[in-house]
Design a protein around this motif. Sequence first.
Motif, short mmCIF file in Angstrom:
data_model
loop_
_atom_site.label_atom_id
_atom_site.label_comp_id
_atom_site.label_asym_id
_atom_site.label_seq_id
_atom_site.Cartn_x
_atom_site.Cartn_y
_atom_site.Cartn_z
N ARG A 1 0.83 -1.18 0.13
CA ARG A 1 -0.05 -0.09 0.09
C ARG A 1 0.82 1.28 -0.01
O ARG A 1 1.67 1.28 0.88
N THR B 1 0.50 5.48 0.04
CA THR B 1 -0.66 6.42 0.55
C THR B 1 0.00 7.76 0.48
O THR B 1 1.29 8.00 0.67
N PRO C 1 -5.03 6.42 -0.44
CA PRO C 1 -4.24 5.06 -1.29
C PRO C 1 -4.05 5.79 -2.64
O PRO C 1 -4.93 6.27 -3.19
#
Length: 561
Positions: free
Chosen positions: A387, A389, A394
């Motif tokens: 992930r 961000t 995100p």
Amino acid sequence: MGRSGSPDGGVLRGSVRGQRGRIAATSALFTGHQAGEAMVPLLIGVVLDQAITTGDPGALAFWLAVLAVDFLVLSSCYRFGARVGLLAGVRADRALRLALAGRVLDSRGGADAGLPPGALVSIATADVRRTAMVNYLLPHGIAAVVGVAVAGVALLLVSIPLGLLILLGTPPVMLLVRALSSPLERRAAAQQEQAARAAGVGTDLVRGVRVVKGLGAEGAGVTRYRAVSRASLAATLHTSRAEAGYSGAVVAVNGVFLAVVALVGGGLAASGEITAGHLVSAVGLAQFLLGPLGTLGEITASVAAGRASAARIARVLDAAPAVTGGGDLPGGVTGRVELAAVTGGRLAGLDLSVAAGEWVCVVTADPAEATALRRFLGREADPDAGRLTLDGTPLTDVAPDVLRAAVLVSPHDADLFEGTVEDNVLAGGGGDPGVAVRAAQVDRMAAALPDGLATAVTERGRSLSGGQRQRVALARALHADPPVLVLHDPTTAVDAVTEAAIAAGVREVRAGRTTIVLCSSPALLAVADRVVYVERGSVVASGGHAELLSANESYRELVLS
């Protein structure tokens, strides 16, 4: 061609609607021309039977007037048909080029996946030209079919046996011609692939000519290009031989068919079943049929090449995007960047947190790790897992073009545009570029150029040295002043003194703005708030530059080597 969600879809849909009308108009005009051409031998036969044989001056004048009107109509139809048809071809060419440009510039990427450098240029030029020509040739084909039908009906009026011979004999001839074109289509596709590969290798060598010369690899480069060029030449010759054989076969097939028509017509005239005028009409129609039948053969060959080119264009337009989805960012980007267990490329579970306004340098043991990280931060690609961000959002939820307004990634090999040095810096944004120019040491560079910042820059900045190109690209990125700036090896081609000055200048300009620098430059590492060392795809050490030099042997060897 073109996915409905891609920016090229609207261009093509609008073009297709307009092209249908132009093709229909062109087909109608060319059909009128072909019908008029088919009427010429019939009218000559009528003149012979109704006026010359009977010696009637009035009838002669009337039928000659009818013949003159026929010539006026057929010539006008051809003139206007050619004009509309050429316009259709030009507009189709333009629409395809715009669609390709739109797909290539699509922020989601993916258009050039699996294609060598230069292949897109070949597709956007040679392949588009071949495909667009079908818009001009298709009405000719429709008109040719109508011409054959008119000739067949006319021959039925002259003689049922001759008419049936034409109507029943033409379909097998056309099927035979189509069968003969199949090998040509396959060879045309192979030839176009080889030509694109040669163009790609040539482009690759031209772009890297300085590197090739620096390595003393000119001989290897020449050998590589000679091999691919010869393969392209062999494929072209193979296709040309196929085209020549095909053309000869079409002429032979049509010739045999027309010889049979003339033989049957001559026999009927000799037996008295048709008049002299009918015989002249039959021979004239048989001669006329050479045109439409030959046109059908030529069009079939062109369409075969066009289909191969259209398939290559469709492959680009229908290429799956490299990244999908996304929306807008919340207002007021602070620049906090976080990566959690990011895996993809050479990265394996990378964890990294960059606070808003922090300057972080990332040093990677493998250059491919830096490349993968740069691509993920700019959403050129999405990681396989993990992930990323920005301020908690995100990156996969943000459209690529929206993200790139907040996160500017300046690659190591950033291209410059044709124009002036100042034009290239101003491409980063409006306003006074003085601060960015001084920070990147472009002002010192410009002092040595003939016209300073107004010095002309050629395509891709080839008129400048490697170090000069890097400084201009860096100034452009700084002038854009994004909330998050990612720099990839921005000073590898400049001297140590200039590099130290650039490091201090960039640090000052980016104060309070998030900056991530992927590099191993001691000058840039020394001014960083924090240095992160990545090895085997994950973070193995983090701290100040001096701290890592003393505590981590592999980091020390990499940075000081």
